[in-house]
Design a protein around this motif. Structure first.
Motif, PDB file in Angstrom:
ATOM      1  N   LEU A 169       0.991  -1.208  -0.094  1.00  0.00           N
ATOM      2  CA  LEU A 169      -0.175  -0.031   0.136  1.00  0.00           C
ATOM      3  C   LEU A 169       0.921   1.212   0.073  1.00  0.00           C
ATOM      4  O   LEU A 169       1.905   1.506   0.912  1.00  0.00           O
ATOM      5  N   VAL A 170       0.579   2.004  -0.862  1.00  0.00           N
ATOM      6  CA  VAL A 170       1.047   3.421  -0.903  1.00  0.00           C
ATOM      7  C   VAL A 170       0.253   4.638  -0.537  1.00  0.00           C
ATOM      8  O   VAL A 170      -0.937   4.544  -1.527  1.00  0.00           O
ATOM      9  N   LYS A 171       0.367   5.428   0.099  1.00  0.00           N
ATOM     10  CA  LYS A 171      -0.381   6.635   0.330  1.00  0.00           C
ATOM     11  C   LYS A 171       0.181   7.925  -0.101  1.00  0.00           C
ATOM     12  O   LYS A 171       1.315   8.133   0.535  1.00  0.00           O
ATOM     13  N   THR A 172      -0.188   8.502  -1.102  1.00  0.00           N
ATOM     14  CA  THR A 172       0.090   9.847  -1.497  1.00  0.00           C
ATOM     15  C   THR A 172      -0.809  10.689  -1.572  1.00  0.00           C
ATOM     16  O   THR A 172      -2.110  10.409  -1.226  1.00  0.00           O
ATOM     17  N   GLY A 173      -0.717  12.036  -2.084  1.00  0.00           N
ATOM     18  CA  GLY A 173      -1.720  13.097  -1.861  1.00  0.00           C
ATOM     19  C   GLY A 173      -1.822  13.705  -0.750  1.00  0.00           C
ATOM     20  O   GLY A 173      -1.391  13.191   0.401  1.00  0.00           O
ATOM     21  N   ALA A 174      -2.065  15.073  -0.815  1.00  0.00           N
ATOM     22  CA  ALA A 174      -2.151  15.733   0.552  1.00  0.00           C
ATOM     23  C   ALA A 174      -3.205  15.699   1.407  1.00  0.00           C
ATOM     24  O   ALA A 174      -3.365  16.158   2.502  1.00  0.00           O
ATOM     25  N   GLY A 175      -4.262  14.873   1.115  1.00  0.00           N
ATOM     26  CA  GLY A 175      -5.518  14.525   2.031  1.00  0.00           C
ATOM     27  C   GLY A 175      -5.290  13.368   3.032  1.00  0.00           C
ATOM     28  O   GLY A 175      -4.213  13.029   2.787  1.00  0.00           O
ATOM     29  N   THR A 176      -6.037  13.385   3.953  1.00  0.00           N
ATOM     30  CA  THR A 176      -5.878  12.410   4.904  1.00  0.00           C
ATOM     31  C   THR A 176      -6.964  11.464   4.824  1.00  0.00           C
ATOM     32  O   THR A 176      -7.945  11.646   4.299  1.00  0.00           O
ATOM     33  N   LEU A 177      -6.444  10.042   4.884  1.00  0.00           N
ATOM     34  CA  LEU A 177      -6.928   8.834   4.798  1.00  0.00           C
ATOM     35  C   LEU A 177      -7.129   7.936   6.122  1.00  0.00           C
ATOM     36  O   LEU A 177      -6.123   7.719   6.822  1.00  0.00           O
ATOM     37  N   ASP A 178      -8.356   8.014   6.470  1.00  0.00           N
ATOM     38  CA  ASP A 178      -8.627   7.287   7.712  1.00  0.00           C
ATOM     39  C   ASP A 178      -8.920   6.197   7.581  1.00  0.00           C
ATOM     40  O   ASP A 178      -9.978   5.658   7.067  1.00  0.00           O
ATOM     41  N   MET A 179      -8.207   5.130   8.267  1.00  0.00           N
ATOM     42  CA  MET A 179      -8.460   3.773   7.689  1.00  0.00           C
ATOM     43  C   MET A 179      -9.020   2.976   9.233  1.00  0.00           C
ATOM     44  O   MET A 179      -8.473   3.054  10.322  1.00  0.00           O
ATOM     45  N   GLN A 180     -10.295   2.793   9.300  1.00  0.00           N
ATOM     46  CA  GLN A 180     -11.082   2.232  10.481  1.00  0.00           C
ATOM     47  C   GLN A 180     -11.212   0.906  10.376  1.00  0.00           C
ATOM     48  O   GLN A 180     -11.845   0.155  11.436  1.00  0.00           O
ATOM     49  N   GLY A 181     -10.855   0.000   9.693  1.00  0.00           N
ATOM     50  CA  GLY A 181     -11.239  -1.430   9.333  1.00  0.00           C
ATOM     51  C   GLY A 181     -10.357  -2.095  10.205  1.00  0.00           C
ATOM     52  O   GLY A 181      -9.292  -1.443  10.869  1.00  0.00           O
ATOM     53  N   ASP A 182     -10.232  -3.310  10.045  1.00  0.00           N
ATOM     54  CA  ASP A 182      -9.257  -4.529  10.585  1.00  0.00           C
ATOM     55  C   ASP A 182      -8.498  -5.104   9.508  1.00  0.00           C
ATOM     56  O   ASP A 182      -8.998  -5.904   8.672  1.00  0.00           O
ATOM     57  N   SER A 183      -7.353  -4.754   9.103  1.00  0.00           N
ATOM     58  CA  SER A 183      -6.565  -5.509   7.909  1.00  0.00           C
ATOM     59  C   SER A 183      -5.296  -6.511   8.667  1.00  0.00           C
ATOM     60  O   SER A 183      -4.476  -6.507   7.838  1.00  0.00           O
ATOM     61  N   SER A 184      -5.437  -6.620   9.809  1.00  0.00           N
ATOM     62  CA  SER A 184      -4.541  -7.464  10.564  1.00  0.00           C
ATOM     63  C   SER A 184      -4.823  -8.923  10.106  1.00  0.00           C
ATOM     64  O   SER A 184      -4.429  -9.546   8.974  1.00  0.00           O
ATOM     65  N   GLN A 185      -5.374  -9.597  10.941  1.00  0.00           N
ATOM     66  CA  GLN A 185      -6.105 -11.004  10.779  1.00  0.00           C
ATOM     67  C   GLN A 185      -5.026 -11.920  10.475  1.00  0.00           C
ATOM     68  O   GLN A 185      -3.763 -11.914  11.089  1.00  0.00           O
ATOM     69  N   THR A 186      -5.370 -12.986   9.797  1.00  0.00           N
ATOM     70  CA  THR A 186      -4.248 -13.909   9.434  1.00  0.00           C
ATOM     71  C   THR A 186      -3.564 -13.636   8.014  1.00  0.00           C
ATOM     72  O   THR A 186      -3.955 -12.729   7.440  1.00  0.00           O
ATOM     73  N   ILE A 187      -2.592 -14.347   7.694  1.00  0.00           N
ATOM     74  CA  ILE A 187      -1.808 -14.010   6.595  1.00  0.00           C
ATOM     75  C   ILE A 187      -2.907 -13.651   5.500  1.00  0.00           C
ATOM     76  O   ILE A 187      -2.617 -12.723   4.516  1.00  0.00           O
ATOM     77  N   THR A 188      -3.588 -14.577   4.822  1.00  0.00           N
ATOM     78  CA  THR A 188      -4.432 -14.390   3.788  1.00  0.00           C
ATOM     79  C   THR A 188      -5.271 -13.402   3.758  1.00  0.00           C
ATOM     80  O   THR A 188      -5.816 -12.526   2.829  1.00  0.00           O
ATOM     81  N   ASN A 189      -5.904 -13.106   5.208  1.00  0.00           N
ATOM     82  CA  ASN A 189      -6.716 -11.877   5.169  1.00  0.00           C
ATOM     83  C   ASN A 189      -6.032 -10.623   5.811  1.00  0.00           C
ATOM     84  O   ASN A 189      -6.683  -9.819   6.629  1.00  0.00           O
ATOM     85  N   ALA A 190      -4.894 -10.522   5.501  1.00  0.00           N
ATOM     86  CA  ALA A 190      -4.062  -9.554   6.021  1.00  0.00           C
ATOM     87  C   ALA A 190      -3.465  -8.772   4.867  1.00  0.00           C
ATOM     88  O   ALA A 190      -3.350  -9.496   3.616  1.00  0.00           O
TER      89      ALA A 190
END
Length: 244
Positions: A169-190
């Protein structure tokens, strides 16, 4: 064609030519019969001035977008289906447009294609997050670059998906991106590739949201902000372990 809705009621393929939606918002609707194994395939080049909505009556429906769509302007919205990208130009990477994953159960699959998009604006259903997914779902690694020009919130899951190819994942641009989900979990689900913040603010509401990342890069114009969503006095979510 110009403007209006393209309706599919069975697995279909448009393999060449151009679909021109003109100056109206385009719509591609799947009404049953376009499953994961028998999807609708859009290999034609898409042109339009006001965006494109993908919708479906069944969550199991799937569409593959694989043309050269660098003339498709306006936001792309995915609702109640799986949209798989079949080429690096499936979304406009010349002039990146906003991306809305706007309904619970909607899935965007990169399909092993490095993808550049504009602002990621949603992942909310009536203000409540959950159920939406962005994943690679390929044997090949891929990178999702989000050019966030305005403030936006994503309340779903970003993950590798099945197939073994990691997602970065690359975040660029001047705006703010709030990530409120869960992207940890297991290897397949991360999401277990690299995380790069080049510009603007990437805000995580749990440090664990991306805790399987292998590499963390923060450029001089980028900020990674950890904001505990449970309680300002509860720091247990702030631990972050990078895999080696």
């Amino acid at each position: 064609m110009k403007s209006g809705n393209v309706l599919f009621n069975a697995a279909s393929t448009i393999s060449n030519g151009t679909l021109d939606f003109g100056v109206q918002t385009g719509s591609v609707s799947l009404m049953g019969g376009a499953s994961a194994l028998n999807p609708v395939s859009l290999a034609a080049d898409l042109y339009g001035m006001r965006g494109l909505n993908f919708a479906s009556d069944l969550l199991a429906n799937r569409a593959i977008l694989s043309g050269d769509n660098r003339r498709l302007l306006g936001p792309v919205t995915v609702a109640n289906l799986t949209l798989t990208l079949g080429s690096t130009h499936a979304l406009n990477d010349f002039l990146p447009q906003d991306l809305n994953i706007g309904q619970s159960g909607a899935v965007l699959q990169l399909g092993g294609n490095n993808t550049l998009t504009g602002s990621l604006n949603r992942g909310l259903v009536d203000g409540v997050g959950g159920g939406v997914i962005i994943e690679n779902a390929s044997a090949n690694a891929a990178t999702l670059t989000i050019q966030q020009s305005a403030a936006g919130t994503f309340a779903g899951t970003i993950r590798n998906g099945a197939g073994g190819g990691v997602l970065s994942l690359v975040k660029t641009g001047a705006g703010t991106l709030d990530m409120q989900g869960d992207s940890s979990q297991t290897i397949t689900n991360a999401i277990s590739g690299s995380l790069t913040v080049k510009r603007g603010i990437l805000q995580l509401f749990r440090a664990g949201d991306l805790d399987r990342m292998t590499t963390l890069n923060i450029a001089g114009g980028g900020t990674l902000r950890l904001a505990n969503r449970a309680s300002p006095n509860n720091n247990t979510d702030r631990f972050w372990t990078l895999l080696q």
